[in-house]
Design a protein around this motif. Sequence first.
Motif, PDB file in Angstrom:
ATOM      1  N   UNK A 151      37.648 -14.980  -9.144  1.00  0.00           N
ATOM      2  CA  UNK A 151      37.017 -13.768  -8.623  1.00  0.00           C
ATOM      3  C   UNK A 151      35.560 -13.699  -9.060  1.00  0.00           C
ATOM      4  N   UNK A 152      34.695 -13.313  -8.140  1.00  0.00           N
ATOM      5  CA  UNK A 152      33.275 -13.141  -8.430  1.00  0.00           C
ATOM      6  C   UNK A 152      32.994 -11.655  -8.607  1.00  0.00           C
ATOM      7  N   UNK A 153      32.502 -11.288  -9.787  1.00  0.00           N
ATOM      8  CA  UNK A 153      32.121  -9.905 -10.051  1.00  0.00           C
ATOM      9  C   UNK A 153      30.603  -9.800  -9.919  1.00  0.00           C
ATOM     10  N   UNK A 154      30.132  -8.775  -9.196  1.00  0.00           N
ATOM     11  CA  UNK A 154      28.687  -8.671  -8.975  1.00  0.00           C
ATOM     12  C   UNK A 154      28.286  -7.212  -8.798  1.00  0.00           C
ATOM     13  N   UNK A 155      26.991  -6.973  -8.952  1.00  0.00           N
ATOM     14  CA  UNK A 155      26.409  -5.662  -8.726  1.00  0.00           C
ATOM     15  C   UNK A 155      25.660  -5.714  -7.396  1.00  0.00           C
ATOM     16  N   UNK A 156      26.124  -4.948  -6.414  1.00  0.00           N
ATOM     17  CA  UNK A 156      25.547  -5.034  -5.076  1.00  0.00           C
ATOM     18  C   UNK A 156      24.089  -4.611  -5.046  1.00  0.00           C
ATOM     19  N   UNK A 157      23.707  -3.697  -5.923  1.00  0.00           N
ATOM     20  CA  UNK A 157      22.314  -3.252  -5.962  1.00  0.00           C
ATOM     21  C   UNK A 157      21.402  -4.382  -6.416  1.00  0.00           C
ATOM     22  N   UNK A 158      21.875  -5.169  -7.386  1.00  0.00           N
ATOM     23  CA  UNK A 158      21.086  -6.295  -7.860  1.00  0.00           C
ATOM     24  C   UNK A 158      21.000  -7.398  -6.810  1.00  0.00           C
ATOM     25  N   UNK A 159      22.122  -7.660  -6.158  1.00  0.00           N
ATOM     26  CA  UNK A 159      22.156  -8.723  -5.143  1.00  0.00           C
ATOM     27  C   UNK A 159      21.228  -8.420  -3.976  1.00  0.00           C
ATOM     28  N   UNK A 160      21.136  -7.138  -3.587  1.00  0.00           N
ATOM     29  CA  UNK A 160      20.406  -6.775  -2.373  1.00  0.00           C
ATOM     30  C   UNK A 160      19.005  -6.228  -2.621  1.00  0.00           C
ATOM     31  N   UNK A 161      18.490  -6.407  -3.829  1.00  0.00           N
ATOM     32  CA  UNK A 161      17.103  -6.021  -4.057  1.00  0.00           C
ATOM     33  C   UNK A 161      16.178  -6.902  -3.220  1.00  0.00           C
ATOM     34  N   UNK A 162      15.042  -6.365  -2.754  1.00  0.00           N
ATOM     35  CA  UNK A 162      14.137  -7.157  -1.908  1.00  0.00           C
ATOM     36  C   UNK A 162      13.724  -8.480  -2.558  1.00  0.00           C
ATOM     37  N   UNK A 163      13.532  -8.458  -3.881  1.00  0.00           N
ATOM     38  CA  UNK A 163      13.056  -9.652  -4.585  1.00  0.00           C
ATOM     39  C   UNK A 163      14.200 -10.466  -5.181  1.00  0.00           C
ATOM     40  N   UNK A 164      15.440 -10.135  -4.817  1.00  0.00           N
ATOM     41  CA  UNK A 164      16.594 -10.795  -5.416  1.00  0.00           C
ATOM     42  C   UNK A 164      16.587 -12.306  -5.183  1.00  0.00           C
ATOM     43  N   UNK A 165      16.875 -13.047  -6.251  1.00  0.00           N
ATOM     44  CA  UNK A 165      17.031 -14.496  -6.162  1.00  0.00           C
ATOM     45  C   UNK A 165      18.261 -14.864  -6.980  1.00  0.00           C
ATOM     46  N   UNK A 166      19.342 -15.209  -6.280  1.00  0.00           N
ATOM     47  CA  UNK A 166      20.619 -15.409  -6.946  1.00  0.00           C
ATOM     48  C   UNK A 166      21.387 -16.522  -6.262  1.00  0.00           C
ATOM     49  N   UNK A 167      22.250 -17.174  -7.024  1.00  0.00           N
ATOM     50  CA  UNK A 167      23.141 -18.185  -6.434  1.00  0.00           C
ATOM     51  C   UNK A 167      24.065 -17.552  -5.400  1.00  0.00           C
ATOM     52  N   UNK A 168      24.316 -16.253  -5.554  1.00  0.00           N
ATOM     53  CA  UNK A 168      25.217 -15.573  -4.621  1.00  0.00           C
ATOM     54  C   UNK A 168      24.575 -15.347  -3.251  1.00  0.00           C
ATOM     55  N   UNK A 169      23.244 -15.392  -3.204  1.00  0.00           N
ATOM     56  CA  UNK A 169      22.558 -15.155  -1.930  1.00  0.00           C
ATOM     57  C   UNK A 169      21.977 -16.430  -1.324  1.00  0.00           C
ATOM     58  N   UNK A 170      22.049 -17.523  -2.069  1.00  0.00           N
ATOM     59  CA  UNK A 170      21.485 -18.794  -1.589  1.00  0.00           C
ATOM     60  C   UNK A 170      22.518 -19.512  -0.726  1.00  0.00           C
ATOM     61  N   UNK A 171      22.193 -19.727   0.532  1.00  0.00           N
ATOM     62  CA  UNK A 171      23.123 -20.366   1.458  1.00  0.00           C
ATOM     63  C   UNK A 171      23.364 -21.822   1.057  1.00  0.00           C
ATOM     64  N   UNK A 172      24.643 -22.224   1.125  1.00  0.00           N
ATOM     65  CA  UNK A 172      24.992 -23.603   0.789  1.00  0.00           C
ATOM     66  C   UNK A 172      24.681 -24.563   1.924  1.00  0.00           C
ATOM     67  N   UNK A 173      24.553 -24.052   3.118  1.00  0.00           N
ATOM     68  CA  UNK A 173      24.274 -24.908   4.277  1.00  0.00           C
ATOM     69  C   UNK A 173      23.274 -24.205   5.181  1.00  0.00           C
ATOM     70  N   UNK A 174      22.596 -24.971   5.956  1.00  0.00           N
ATOM     71  CA  UNK A 174      21.632 -24.416   6.893  1.00  0.00           C
ATOM     72  C   UNK A 174      22.355 -23.937   8.146  1.00  0.00           C
ATOM     73  N   UNK A 175      22.104 -22.708   8.524  1.00  0.00           N
ATOM     74  CA  UNK A 175      22.667 -22.181   9.764  1.00  0.00           C
ATOM     75  C   UNK A 175      21.534 -21.554  10.569  1.00  0.00           C
ATOM     76  N   UNK A 176      21.676 -21.496  11.869  1.00  0.00           N
ATOM     77  CA  UNK A 176      20.636 -20.862  12.683  1.00  0.00           C
ATOM     78  C   UNK A 176      20.438 -19.403  12.261  1.00  0.00           C
ATOM     79  N   UNK A 177      19.211 -18.946  12.324  1.00  0.00           N
ATOM     80  CA  UNK A 177      18.924 -17.555  11.984  1.00  0.00           C
ATOM     81  C   UNK A 177      19.644 -16.629  12.961  1.00  0.00           C
ATOM     82  N   UNK A 178      20.271 -15.617  12.407  1.00  0.00           N
ATOM     83  CA  UNK A 178      20.961 -14.648  13.246  1.00  0.00           C
ATOM     84  C   UNK A 178      19.949 -13.696  13.885  1.00  0.00           C
ATOM     85  N   UNK A 179      20.216 -13.244  15.088  1.00  0.00           N
ATOM     86  CA  UNK A 179      19.305 -12.279  15.718  1.00  0.00           C
ATOM     87  C   UNK A 179      19.368 -10.956  14.974  1.00  0.00           C
ATOM     88  N   UNK A 180      18.292 -10.187  14.983  1.00  0.00           N
ATOM     89  CA  UNK A 180      18.333  -8.857  14.352  1.00  0.00           C
ATOM     90  C   UNK A 180      19.252  -7.937  15.141  1.00  0.00           C
TER      91      UNK A 180
END
Length: 339
Positions: A247-276
């Motif tokens: 189980x991965x325990x995390x703080x959503x506020x920390x993960x979603x900060x504008x300047x957040x840099x985390x292993x939890x947000x770094x994509x493991x593979x390249x995928x096409x950018x999703x449309x807004x």
Amino acid sequence: MSRCRVGFCLSDKKRRRMNLDGFAEFCADHGVEVVEIDFTQPLEPQGPFDVIVHKLSDVIVEAQHEKQSKQLLVDFQTHNGHDIKGKYLEHSTAKQMNWKESYVSAHSRIVLLDPLAAMTQILDRFTSYRIMSKLHNSLRDWRICSPPYLEVQSASDMPSVQQKVMTQNLSFPLICKTRVAHGSLSHEMSLIFSEGCLSEIQPPCVLQNFVNHGAVLHKVFVVGERHFCVERPSLKNFPTGQCDRKTIFFNSQQVSKPESSSDLTAMDEQIPCLPPPSTEAVAALVQELRVQLGMSLFGVDVIINTQTYTLTVIDINVFPASLSQCWTNKLLLLALLTK
């Protein structure tokens, strides 16, 4: 033409984050008088008010011991926000809440942003998720939905959780969130990858299907009839289905900060950018939620499903006090002037 007089009832922390003094100066240039309400004093001599904007969500949640949170929310819902006796509040806080409601009731022309009964809905994820679950039907033409979820009300529900996960269209991984949707603990979440790890959850909570969304979260902020959307980092994609991952325990506020840099947000593979998100779809969502919630100030977290491109609503929040003043000053003033 008389000036509109607006009273703000904020905690010291919220006052600083909002920069109330700066907002008051901005409003004064547009014919609106903004005054700060002293939370510890009677309202009558501080009035009159045309509008009262409050952040009583802090008071409601922070006045409680954790074990009382559930009963507080149930008590509010039972009384529909009109007869809050304060049985589960600290005595002084209960008195403050009571005279505020009495004052607003005695001055029917005052606009309260937002009504206490409406705000309690989004302080309780059980209630707000029930509202979210109906969006699939009311907004079917816009392909808007929310993930399947399960309410776990108490420890007595634990023996049946595994079976309910299997029978109620839930699939791993699952996100576990606290029932109370405000305060620091509400940001503490976990990502669960197997049945065996369900024993780690702490009721009362909700279990919600995790939807892969390319590590991008869209936060929609609603201010009256207007809204705006900002993009934030989010959890990366994970394989669907059970696995032996811890189980991965995390703080959503920390993960979603504008300047957040985390292993939890770094994509493991390249995928096409999703449309807004579609501008029209977000507008339809906001309009529907304003009606369902009966609120003018709130936030909505949405994502784009990487498989279906469906606009997916994953949470509803109390409107935050700290946002870009360029946006909020103009939009909040507009909301006040149109009330």
